[in-house]
Design a protein around this motif. Sequence first.
Motif, PDB file in Angstrom:
ATOM      1  N   GLY A 155       0.821  -1.202   0.000  1.00 16.08           N
ATOM      2  CA  GLY A 155       0.000   0.000   0.000  1.00 16.08           C
ATOM      3  C   GLY A 155       0.852   1.246   0.000  1.00 16.08           C
ATOM      4  O   GLY A 155       0.587   2.172   0.761  1.00 16.08           O
ATOM      5  N   ALA A 156       1.873   1.273  -0.819  1.00 19.06           N
ATOM      6  CA  ALA A 156       2.801   2.399  -0.865  1.00 19.06           C
ATOM      7  C   ALA A 156       2.232   3.533  -1.708  1.00 19.06           C
ATOM      8  O   ALA A 156       1.485   3.306  -2.661  1.00 19.06           O
ATOM      9  CB  ALA A 156       4.142   1.949  -1.435  1.00 19.06           C
ATOM     10  N   THR A 157       2.610   4.745  -1.336  1.00 20.91           N
ATOM     11  CA  THR A 157       2.237   5.919  -2.124  1.00 20.91           C
ATOM     12  C   THR A 157       3.475   6.761  -2.383  1.00 20.91           C
ATOM     13  O   THR A 157       4.440   6.711  -1.631  1.00 20.91           O
ATOM     14  CB  THR A 157       1.195   6.780  -1.385  1.00 20.91           C
ATOM     15  N   ALA A 158       3.431   7.528  -3.454  1.00 20.62           N
ATOM     16  CA  ALA A 158       4.561   8.398  -3.793  1.00 20.62           C
ATOM     17  C   ALA A 158       4.030   9.657  -4.465  1.00 20.62           C
ATOM     18  O   ALA A 158       3.013   9.621  -5.171  1.00 20.62           O
ATOM     19  CB  ALA A 158       5.547   7.681  -4.723  1.00 20.62           C
ATOM     20  N   ARG A 159       4.718  10.746  -4.232  1.00 22.97           N
ATOM     21  CA  ARG A 159       4.320  12.016  -4.841  1.00 22.97           C
ATOM     22  C   ARG A 159       4.336  11.906  -6.361  1.00 22.97           C
ATOM     23  O   ARG A 159       5.308  11.418  -6.955  1.00 22.97           O
ATOM     24  CB  ARG A 159       5.276  13.117  -4.382  1.00 22.97           C
ATOM     25  N   ASN A 160       3.227  12.301  -6.999  1.00 24.22           N
ATOM     26  CA  ASN A 160       3.076  12.266  -8.459  1.00 24.22           C
ATOM     27  C   ASN A 160       3.128  10.854  -9.031  1.00 24.22           C
ATOM     28  O   ASN A 160       3.376  10.675 -10.223  1.00 24.22           O
ATOM     29  CB  ASN A 160       4.139  13.140  -9.148  1.00 24.22           C
ATOM     30  N   GLY A 161       2.870   9.857  -8.189  1.00 26.46           N
ATOM     31  CA  GLY A 161       2.948   8.476  -8.640  1.00 26.46           C
ATOM     32  C   GLY A 161       1.617   7.933  -9.118  1.00 26.46           C
ATOM     33  O   GLY A 161       0.625   8.649  -9.296  1.00 26.46           O
ATOM     34  N   ASP A 162       1.589   6.616  -9.303  1.00 26.76           N
ATOM     35  CA  ASP A 162       0.415   5.951  -9.860  1.00 26.76           C
ATOM     36  C   ASP A 162      -0.808   6.072  -8.954  1.00 26.76           C
ATOM     37  O   ASP A 162      -1.929   6.247  -9.432  1.00 26.76           O
ATOM     38  CB  ASP A 162       0.729   4.474 -10.116  1.00 26.76           C
ATOM     39  N   VAL A 163      -0.609   5.955  -7.643  1.00 23.20           N
ATOM     40  CA  VAL A 163      -1.746   6.037  -6.723  1.00 23.20           C
ATOM     41  C   VAL A 163      -2.361   7.433  -6.757  1.00 23.20           C
ATOM     42  O   VAL A 163      -3.589   7.586  -6.796  1.00 23.20           O
ATOM     43  CB  VAL A 163      -1.314   5.663  -5.292  1.00 23.20           C
ATOM     44  N   GLU A 164      -1.517   8.444  -6.739  1.00 23.56           N
ATOM     45  CA  GLU A 164      -2.013   9.816  -6.791  1.00 23.56           C
ATOM     46  C   GLU A 164      -2.830  10.045  -8.053  1.00 23.56           C
ATOM     47  O   GLU A 164      -3.902  10.664  -8.026  1.00 23.56           O
ATOM     48  CB  GLU A 164      -0.841  10.791  -6.726  1.00 23.56           C
ATOM     49  N   ARG A 165      -2.364   9.507  -9.175  1.00 22.75           N
ATOM     50  CA  ARG A 165      -3.087   9.655 -10.431  1.00 22.75           C
ATOM     51  C   ARG A 165      -4.384   8.848 -10.426  1.00 22.75           C
ATOM     52  O   ARG A 165      -5.437   9.314 -10.884  1.00 22.75           O
ATOM     53  CB  ARG A 165      -2.192   9.210 -11.590  1.00 22.75           C
ATOM     54  N   ALA A 166      -4.328   7.629  -9.867  1.00 24.11           N
ATOM     55  CA  ALA A 166      -5.507   6.768  -9.867  1.00 24.11           C
ATOM     56  C   ALA A 166      -6.634   7.338  -9.023  1.00 24.11           C
ATOM     57  O   ALA A 166      -7.820   7.208  -9.372  1.00 24.11           O
ATOM     58  CB  ALA A 166      -5.130   5.377  -9.354  1.00 24.11           C
ATOM     59  N   LEU A 167      -6.293   7.961  -7.898  1.00 23.65           N
ATOM     60  CA  LEU A 167      -7.308   8.473  -6.972  1.00 23.65           C
ATOM     61  C   LEU A 167      -7.526   9.977  -7.090  1.00 23.65           C
ATOM     62  O   LEU A 167      -8.404  10.530  -6.422  1.00 23.65           O
ATOM     63  CB  LEU A 167      -6.911   8.123  -5.537  1.00 23.65           C
ATOM     64  N   ASN A 168      -6.706  10.634  -7.909  1.00 19.90           N
ATOM     65  CA  ASN A 168      -6.793  12.090  -8.095  1.00 19.90           C
ATOM     66  C   ASN A 168      -6.573  12.823  -6.775  1.00 19.90           C
ATOM     67  O   ASN A 168      -7.197  13.856  -6.503  1.00 19.90           O
ATOM     68  CB  ASN A 168      -8.139  12.497  -8.713  1.00 19.90           C
TER      69      ASN A 168
END
Length: 296
Positions: A155-168
């Motif tokens: 459940g990793a997150t990163a600035r400007n990464g895939d999760v940020e893009r997927a969840l807006n």
Amino acid sequence: MTHLHKPVRTFLFVPGNKPTWIEKAAAAKADALILDLEDSVPPDHKAAAREIVTSRLAWLAEQRQRTWVRINRTPYLYDFDDILAVVGPHIEGVFISKPMGVEDVNLVSAMLSEAEHRRGMPVGSTRVIPIMETARAMQFAFELASHERVAALSGATARNGDVERALNTVWSVDGRESLYMKSRVVMAARAAGKLPIGGMWQQVHDLDGLRIACMRDRAIGMSGELVIHPSNVPIVNAVYSPSAEQLAYYRGMIAALDQAQAEGRASCLYDGEHIDIAHVRTAREIVAAAQERGGP
């Protein structure tokens, strides 16, 4: 259920096209390496990276280095050439990126089974850790975690990464925007008897920020972190390991309840707090995990 046979505090990413980096990473004291064939490797270097990774697996095993590989995804499958190249006795499993749901774990599991069969390995022995990077995967986190191949959820997150893009979402230093997602991963993984893995701190030279981010992940139930720089490994390991003082506290707690039970009581006061069997069960798990890692 498929479990990690030993907990992992740090998974250190290493680009698969950098052989000297792989050798240096083995000295970083990460609990496990992730040799990356995916995003950290330029497209025209991926075939060479696969050969480099394959050539270093036996050496890493000789160093007693636990090793995983992140494989590529193709338009219709996960990369079968990657799987055929790396599956064997020297890796614990593979990380898969951007799964949409359990159907993707089923797909990669079938491909792993074929590779294991060709290698004469026990079918099912190669574990899988999905990296939760799509909104649909997060919605079906428990179903993914429940798959017999899956050892953990990332459940990793990163600035400007895939999760940020997927969840807006919009990245923030305090990580408020990722709290629900990470908590969902923790709950799903724990409910399925698997491990939740947090991270990923990209400001690699901001070690104070890294420590704070790790402590937030640890507080919500993560069991370890994805790490992208060797300098971050000692800090993450420390956050996810009890100190000598904490271990002394928990050992004292165990001794106090043992004495109480010898006197016919199921609870007692310890260091000014009420404790009973539930508290000591937690203490025993913490002490046992530290001993397994070779701690004090």
